[in-house]
Write an enzyme that holds these catalytic residues in place. Sequence first.
Site, PDB file in Angstrom:
ATOM      1  N   LEU A  44      57.968 -21.837  23.382  1.00  0.00           N
ATOM      2  CA  LEU A  44      57.358 -20.568  24.084  1.00  0.00           C
ATOM      3  C   LEU A  44      57.373 -20.657  25.488  1.00  0.00           C
ATOM      4  CD1 LEU A  44      54.141 -20.526  22.738  1.00  0.00           C
ATOM      5  CD2 LEU A  44      54.983 -19.128  22.423  1.00  0.00           C
ATOM      6  N   ASP A  45      58.193 -19.779  26.590  1.00  0.00           N
ATOM      7  CA  ASP A  45      58.314 -20.007  27.690  1.00  0.00           C
ATOM      8  C   ASP A  45      57.306 -20.162  28.744  1.00  0.00           C
ATOM      9  OD1 ASP A  45      57.678 -17.365  28.590  1.00  0.00           O
ATOM     10  OD2 ASP A  45      59.054 -16.627  27.974  1.00  0.00           O
ATOM     11  N   ARG A  46      57.585 -20.734  30.047  1.00  0.00           N
ATOM     12  CA  ARG A  46      56.376 -21.189  30.910  1.00  0.00           C
ATOM     13  C   ARG A  46      55.231 -20.526  30.294  1.00  0.00           C
ATOM     14  NH1 ARG A  46      57.827 -23.448  36.938  1.00  0.00           N
ATOM     15  NH2 ARG A  46      55.307 -24.000  37.278  1.00  0.00           N
ATOM     16  N   ARG A 105      59.184 -10.157  25.473  1.00  0.00           N
ATOM     17  CA  ARG A 105      59.642  -9.824  26.954  1.00  0.00           C
ATOM     18  C   ARG A 105      60.938  -8.618  26.891  1.00  0.00           C
ATOM     19  NH1 ARG A 105      56.243 -12.039  30.619  1.00  0.00           N
ATOM     20  NH2 ARG A 105      55.571 -14.936  29.760  1.00  0.00           N
ATOM     21  N   THR A 157      54.351 -18.334  29.200  1.00  0.00           N
ATOM     22  CA  THR A 157      53.159 -17.206  28.236  1.00  0.00           C
ATOM     23  C   THR A 157      52.495 -18.581  26.954  1.00  0.00           C
ATOM     24  OG1 THR A 157      55.424 -16.169  26.659  1.00  0.00           O
ATOM     25  CG2 THR A 157      54.391 -16.985  25.431  1.00  0.00           C
TER      26      THR A 157
END
Length: 293
Positions: free
Chosen positions: A161-163, A248, A165
């Site tokens: 999961l990106d930063r 996104r 999210t």
Amino acid sequence: MRPDKKKFGADRSSSGGKDGAGKGKFDPKKKFGRDAKPFEKSKGRSFKSKETKAPSGDDLVRLNKYISNSGVCSRREADELIANGEITVNGEVVKVLGTKVKRSDKVAHNGTLLKGEQNVYILVNKPKDYITTLKDPQGRRTILELIRGACDERVYPVGRLDRNTTGLLLMTNDGELAAKLTHPSNNVRKVYHVELDRNVRPEDLQMLIDGVELEDGLAKADSAAYPDPSEKNVVGVELHSGKNRVVRRMFDALGYTVKKLDRVMFADLTKKEVPRGKWRMLSDKEISYLKML
């Protein structure tokens, strides 16, 4: 009908609406009903019918994996230890890369006996501003800080999961299961709760389902709908795609900016009753279910 607000990650009551895209509208009782269980769709299936036999203590494992699993270092670093003659198996120095050992063998590093580990499965409710790498050269907070003390084993995130999210992240040292859950061919289900910078048009919900062209190919959602028709800037999205930052990018391609993105379901696991920033171990039933997928 009311979707389960906890599974969507929202604290609002909601109902189905006519504005949602036709074939992509959520069936709340089927997918997110208040009484739904994380494993409801498997009801009636016997775990025993597909359950694999537990490995015996003498099953062979690559030496570098055994060393890595003991928590000493990564597999690549383990190969260096082997090549340098720092590893012994049953008292004998082993320098051959690719050597396999029994789990019952006595493996030591510079005279210190290494202990093989059990598989560990941890469900984390990731907050914003944590990254899902184990080390960060920029000194940012990592997911390991959230589970410090949870286990002695070296565990890794299943996917990322990106930063910015938030939401459900699975961590384990079971490499076979991790590979299975992240391989595109296995179509593992993911559900996201998305807050946008403006109201999303019904025709754009349908576009998410029909497919949005991205730089790395077409991306499709399995379902897309408003959890609450009175808040059209909030969308629930279900998909199987494993593309990087796909949610996104899909909204960006349609002209929207994602303000908040929360993963509320992964492989039918939910973060229900796990507060943000907290974790829990998976149950035996959940582990068996994941291995059956």
